[in-house]
Scaffold this motif. Structure first.
Motif, mmCIF file in Angstrom:
data_model
loop_
_atom_site.group_PDB
_atom_site.id
_atom_site.type_symbol
_atom_site.label_atom_id
_atom_site.label_comp_id
_atom_site.label_asym_id
_atom_site.label_seq_id
_atom_site.Cartn_x
_atom_site.Cartn_y
_atom_site.Cartn_z
ATOM 1 N N VAL A 97 76.928 147.184 32.134
ATOM 2 C CA VAL A 97 78.357 147.018 31.863
ATOM 3 C C VAL A 97 79.126 146.892 33.175
ATOM 4 C CG1 VAL A 97 80.366 148.046 30.757
ATOM 5 C CG2 VAL A 97 78.116 148.322 29.727
ATOM 6 N N ARG A 125 81.747 147.163 21.169
ATOM 7 C CA ARG A 125 81.125 146.834 22.457
ATOM 8 C C ARG A 125 79.604 146.923 22.391
ATOM 9 N NH1 ARG A 125 83.500 149.955 27.349
ATOM 10 N NH2 ARG A 125 82.400 148.262 28.416
ATOM 11 N N GLU A 176 86.718 140.915 21.709
ATOM 12 C CA GLU A 176 85.462 141.180 22.406
ATOM 13 C C GLU A 176 84.599 139.926 22.493
ATOM 14 O OE1 GLU A 176 82.561 143.421 24.426
ATOM 15 O OE2 GLU A 176 84.671 143.871 23.940
ATOM 16 N N ARG A 184 83.211 138.093 25.966
ATOM 17 C CA ARG A 184 81.798 137.771 26.226
ATOM 18 C C ARG A 184 81.623 136.298 26.575
ATOM 19 N NH1 ARG A 184 78.411 141.338 23.269
ATOM 20 N NH2 ARG A 184 79.452 143.366 23.131
#
Length: 388
Positions: free
Chosen positions: A59, A246, A273, A277
């Motif tokens: 991450v 996530r 999200e 990405r």
């Protein structure tokens, strides 16, 4: 790929790898120190501690990798400029638009790395943290039996352990069990251990005494034992693991299952999200082109590169900050997602246009005169003798 392209490509990727490892290591250490309580107060091993904190490294890489590429590109360009190689390449007919090509090749490698981590590695790491945390939460030895504390597991059940020794040995165990309204049981043991098997979890006590106070009787029943198993299966059940947004893979964000309760409740967060990405692999190209636009064009020795370096850093910071802001707003206003694509597309297009037109980004002349005058004044003040 020619020899010049290979040279620049290798130099950039080598610098990128060193910078990425350094930045990730520093940030990981600072983040890991916050979770040191997992190892100290909860009795986990160093391997568990490193494993849990290490799962979050992908991450960090998602955010750090484009920045590390920007620093690597700046380092490579400064190196080429200090050795006058950019001027020689330009004099030999190598245009800035042609010179930017190996940096784009390096950006492709970084974009593939970021895309793979974003789509699979980072969610998988967060999933493992979630599962591992569930197991640790259900660990009696780590979370319930804290040395020196009276742990109230239920309204009428209290356990205290004086200390924990290596090997999972619990010394000075005290149990006060009043769950049965007809009797009260108090157990004192010299030491004990936690045993887990297919039948459940048990606190195996050794060398102790058991006092049973029954309702209606004046004197308690006292029993000395060499070994006694206290059932704690009720308190060691792992919680159900549910994955957050996530922790979803990219394809799960693109094509969520129709019966997904989380998607039904938070569809906008799912889309936000997903856009993050998809945009993650684009940032390396934008940062590389933006940095090259400030530092990659040939210039004389009188043209300061300090302003260009500061400008590149400020521009990259502004673009990334704007991206974060758009991502946050997209969670509540999905239409703002288009602004993220426009922001990165416009920044990349303007950077390539500046490179193609050979535009050297320089500070205004008046600003440079003001800075030079201020620097000269400070130098005179520093050299002025102190009054005696």
């Amino acid at each position: 790929m020619g020899s010049i392209d290979s040279y620049i490509f290798r130099t950039t990727l080598t610098s990128f790898a060193v910078i990425l490892a350094s930045l990730t290591g520093v940030i990981w250490i600072t983040q890991a120190l916050r979770g040191i309580d997992l190892m100290t107060s909860q009795g986990q091993t160093i391997l568990t501690f490193l494993g849990l904190t290490g799962m979050a490294v992908p991450v960090l890489v998602l955010v750090i990798a484009p920045v590390a590429l920007m620093i690597a590109v700046a380092h490579t360009l400064n190196r080429l400029a200090n050795d006058s190689e950019i001027i020689v390449m330009n004099a030999a007919g190598l245009s800035p638009l042609r010179l930017v090509r190996p940096f784009m090749f390096a950006s492709v490698v970084v974009a593939i790395l970021v895309g793979f981590i974003s789509a699979y590695v980072a969610p998988e790491g967060l999933r493992r943290i979630n599962r591992w945390d569930s197991e640790i939460t259900a660990d009696i030895l780590a979370n319930i039996l804290q040395p020196g504390r009276f742990s109230q597991l239920e309204t009428n059940l209290t356990i205290r352990v004086r200390e924990r020794q290596p090997g999972g040995v619990l010394v000075g165990v005290f149990i006060d069990d009043r769950r049965d309204p007809n009797e009260r049981v108090s157990i004192i043991a010299d030491h004990g251990t936690v045993l887990k098997n297919e039948d459940g979890s048990f606190l195996v006590l050794e060398d102790g005494t058991l006092q049973r106070f029954e309702t209606g009787k004046q004197d308690p029943a006292l029993v000395a034992f060499g070994r006694y198993a206290f059932d704690m299966s009720k308190f060691s059940r792992a919680r159900d693991v549910t994955y957050g947004i996530r922790e979803r893979y990219l394809w799960e964000l693109l094509w969520p299952e129709p019966g997904d309760a989380l998607y039904a409740r938070l569809p906008n967060q799912f889309r936000a999200e997903m856009h993050d990405r998809l945009l993650a692999p684009i940032y390396p190209f934008v940062f590389a082109a933006l940095t090259f636009a400030f530092l990659g064009l040939p210039r004389t020795t009188r043209q300061s590169r300090n302003f260009s370096m500061a400008g590149a850093i400020a521009a990259v910071f502004a673009v990334r900050l704007a991206g974060f802001a758009c991502s946050i707003v997209t969670s509540s206003t999905p239409a703002v997602a288009a602004a993220q694509y426009l922001l990165l597309g416009a920044t990349l297009a303007v950077s390539l246009w500046v490179i193609a037109r050979n535009i050297v980004i320089e500070p205004p002349a008046r600003l440079m005169e003001l800075i030079n005058a201020l620097t000269a004044s400070l130098a005179r003040l520093r050299l002025r003798p102190m009054p005696s």
